[in-house]
Design a protein around this motif. Structure first.
Motif, PDB file in Angstrom:
ATOM      1  N   VAL A  72      22.615  36.604  -6.121  1.00 24.62           N
ATOM      2  CA  VAL A  72      21.565  37.060  -5.209  1.00 24.62           C
ATOM      3  C   VAL A  72      21.637  36.247  -3.923  1.00 24.62           C
ATOM      4  O   VAL A  72      21.591  35.017  -3.946  1.00 24.62           O
ATOM      5  N   GLY A  73      21.734  36.933  -2.802  1.00 20.26           N
ATOM      6  CA  GLY A  73      21.641  36.286  -1.502  1.00 20.26           C
ATOM      7  C   GLY A  73      20.192  36.288  -1.046  1.00 20.26           C
ATOM      8  O   GLY A  73      19.577  37.352  -0.947  1.00 20.26           O
ATOM      9  N   LEU A  74      19.635  35.119  -0.809  1.00 15.47           N
ATOM     10  CA  LEU A  74      18.247  35.017  -0.348  1.00 15.47           C
ATOM     11  C   LEU A  74      18.256  34.850   1.167  1.00 15.47           C
ATOM     12  O   LEU A  74      18.790  33.860   1.688  1.00 15.47           O
ATOM     13  N   ASP A  75      17.679  35.795   1.865  1.00 18.50           N
ATOM     14  CA  ASP A  75      17.657  35.768   3.331  1.00 18.50           C
ATOM     15  C   ASP A  75      16.231  35.606   3.812  1.00 18.50           C
ATOM     16  O   ASP A  75      15.519  36.587   4.049  1.00 18.50           O
ATOM     17  N   ARG A  76      15.816  34.362   3.946  1.00 21.77           N
ATOM     18  CA  ARG A  76      14.453  34.108   4.427  1.00 21.77           C
ATOM     19  C   ARG A  76      14.323  34.384   5.920  1.00 21.77           C
ATOM     20  O   ARG A  76      13.208  34.466   6.434  1.00 21.77           O
ATOM     21  N   THR A  77      15.434  34.518   6.637  1.00 21.01           N
ATOM     22  CA  THR A  77      15.389  34.821   8.070  1.00 21.01           C
ATOM     23  C   THR A  77      15.085  36.293   8.320  1.00 21.01           C
ATOM     24  O   THR A  77      14.680  36.670   9.420  1.00 21.01           O
ATOM     25  N   LYS A  78      15.342  37.137   7.309  1.00 22.75           N
ATOM     26  CA  LYS A  78      15.181  38.592   7.434  1.00 22.75           C
ATOM     27  C   LYS A  78      15.984  39.131   8.618  1.00 22.75           C
ATOM     28  O   LYS A  78      15.574  40.066   9.309  1.00 22.75           O
ATOM     29  N   ASN A  79      17.153  38.533   8.816  1.00 21.50           N
ATOM     30  CA  ASN A  79      18.057  38.920   9.895  1.00 21.50           C
ATOM     31  C   ASN A  79      19.123  39.855   9.332  1.00 21.50           C
ATOM     32  O   ASN A  79      19.834  39.479   8.398  1.00 21.50           O
ATOM     33  N   PRO A  80      19.270  41.063   9.867  1.00 21.88           N
ATOM     34  CA  PRO A  80      20.269  41.996   9.336  1.00 21.88           C
ATOM     35  C   PRO A  80      21.684  41.426   9.335  1.00 21.88           C
ATOM     36  O   PRO A  80      22.470  41.722   8.428  1.00 21.88           O
ATOM     37  N   ASP A  81      22.021  40.627  10.346  1.00 18.40           N
ATOM     38  CA  ASP A  81      23.365  40.042  10.399  1.00 18.40           C
ATOM     39  C   ASP A  81      23.576  39.061   9.245  1.00 18.40           C
ATOM     40  O   ASP A  81      24.658  39.002   8.662  1.00 18.40           O
ATOM     41  N   THR A  82      22.541  38.282   8.931  1.00 23.92           N
ATOM     42  CA  THR A  82      22.639  37.338   7.820  1.00 23.92           C
ATOM     43  C   THR A  82      22.781  38.084   6.504  1.00 23.92           C
ATOM     44  O   THR A  82      23.611  37.733   5.657  1.00 23.92           O
ATOM     45  N   ALA A  83      21.975  39.109   6.318  1.00 18.78           N
ATOM     46  CA  ALA A  83      22.051  39.902   5.089  1.00 18.78           C
ATOM     47  C   ALA A  83      23.435  40.519   4.932  1.00 18.78           C
ATOM     48  O   ALA A  83      24.013  40.526   3.831  1.00 18.78           O
ATOM     49  N   ARG A  84      23.985  41.023   6.019  1.00 16.58           N
ATOM     50  CA  ARG A  84      25.316  41.630   5.971  1.00 16.58           C
ATOM     51  C   ARG A  84      26.365  40.589   5.585  1.00 16.58           C
ATOM     52  O   ARG A  84      27.251  40.851   4.761  1.00 16.58           O
ATOM     53  N   ALA A  85      26.266  39.403   6.170  1.00 21.14           N
ATOM     54  CA  ALA A  85      27.234  38.350   5.868  1.00 21.14           C
ATOM     55  C   ALA A  85      27.148  37.910   4.411  1.00 21.14           C
ATOM     56  O   ALA A  85      28.172  37.647   3.767  1.00 21.14           O
ATOM     57  N   LEU A  86      25.938  37.840   3.873  1.00 19.98           N
ATOM     58  CA  LEU A  86      25.768  37.468   2.467  1.00 19.98           C
ATOM     59  C   LEU A  86      26.417  38.505   1.548  1.00 19.98           C
ATOM     60  O   LEU A  86      27.078  38.153   0.563  1.00 19.98           O
ATOM     61  N   ARG A  87      26.261  39.770   1.882  1.00 20.76           N
ATOM     62  CA  ARG A  87      26.883  40.825   1.071  1.00 20.76           C
ATOM     63  C   ARG A  87      28.406  40.749   1.173  1.00 20.76           C
ATOM     64  O   ARG A  87      29.107  40.933   0.175  1.00 20.76           O
ATOM     65  N   GLU A  88      28.903  40.465   2.368  1.00 15.05           N
ATOM     66  CA  GLU A  88      30.348  40.391   2.554  1.00 15.05           C
ATOM     67  C   GLU A  88      30.967  39.247   1.763  1.00 15.05           C
ATOM     68  O   GLU A  88      32.120  39.329   1.341  1.00 15.05           O
ATOM     69  N   ARG A  89      30.197  38.180   1.550  1.00 11.12           N
ATOM     70  CA  ARG A  89      30.697  37.040   0.772  1.00 11.12           C
ATOM     71  C   ARG A  89      30.586  37.258  -0.740  1.00 11.12           C
ATOM     72  O   ARG A  89      31.069  36.452  -1.512  1.00 11.12           O
TER      73      ARG A  89
END
Length: 251
Positions: A213-230
């Protein structure tokens, strides 16, 4: 995944509001190094980005690895030095030591707090018989968890001191997470990992954990995308959502 027996949590940025303090300490260390590099005739570079570059090069890694990753990304070739180097700009270890000194000064100025969703999420997991572990590359993890009254909430803790004592590689190597799974007595395939760092998500995927699970407390779409890519199976912004998912999968 099969019904999870356990959840392994990253500490900084997932359990504790400390990632921003680490990022600020790294900025102090790297900006000083960049100034020294420019003063040596190598050309001036933009200052360290405590959001984007922290997440890309530093977050979740041991200090030396984080310092080396960022400096390499900027083409700054410093000798490695040794762990006893004083804080400075002339070796990678010296830059890492400057970060550590800045972080310790920050800790002395006030307590680090747990995020508001941590206690209820942990209580829900424990009520459903799910074992929990906290993992961190930092040697400060145990005292910080203690000061936030969280240390007793975990069945196992693996931190930077354990990594040094056991010779465990840092993220994105999964060694820290795998050690936590061993201490919890569960197979990684029956265990979930919750991480906010790109290197940590990659470690969870490399370790063949049942759910990453990638936790994105920033709620930034770019961060969420990067977490999925990893390698994150899913990305969320709340630990209670993660707890509900894990508990709902159990019989």
């Amino acid at each position: 995944m099969s019904a999870p027996h356990a959840v392994v949590f990253d500490t900084d940025g997932v359990l504790l509001d400390s990632a921003r303090l680490h990022a600020a300490a790294w900025k102090a260390a790297f900006d000083s190094c960049l100034d020294a590099w420019a003063a040596s005739g190598n050309g001036r570079q933009p200052p360290f980005d405590a959001d984007r570059e922290y997440r890309q090069w530093v977050d979740g890694k041991p200090r030396l690895d984080g310092a080396s990753s960022f400096l390499n990304s900027r083409g700054i070739d410093l000798p490695t030095g040794s762990p006893d180097n004083a804080p400075g700009d002339d070796t990678v270890w010296a830059v890492a030591a400057r970060k550590e000194a800045a972080f310790v000064r920050t800790l002395r100025s006030g307590a680090v707090h747990a995020f508001a969703d941590v206690a209820p999420a942990l209580a829900r997991l424990r009520a459903h018989g799910v074992c929990c572990a906290a993992v961190s590359a930092s040697r400060h993890a145990r005292p910080l968890l203690g000061s936030a009254s969280l240390l007793g909430c975990f069945d196992a803790v693996v931190d930077g001191t354990d990594a040094a004592d056991l010779g465990l590689a840092g993220k994105p190597d999964p060694a820290l997470f795998l050690e936590a799974a061993v201490r919890l007595g569960t197979d990684p395939a029956r265990c979930a990992v919750v991480e906010d760092a790109l290197a940590g998500v990659e470690a969870g995927r490399r370790g063949n954990f049942g759910l990453v699970v990638g936790l994105d407390r920033t709620k930034n779409p770019d961060t969420a995308r990067a977490l999925r890519e990893r390698g994150a199976d899913l990305v969320g912004a709340e630990l209670l959502t993660v707890a509900d998912l894990v508990c709902g999968a159990r019989p």
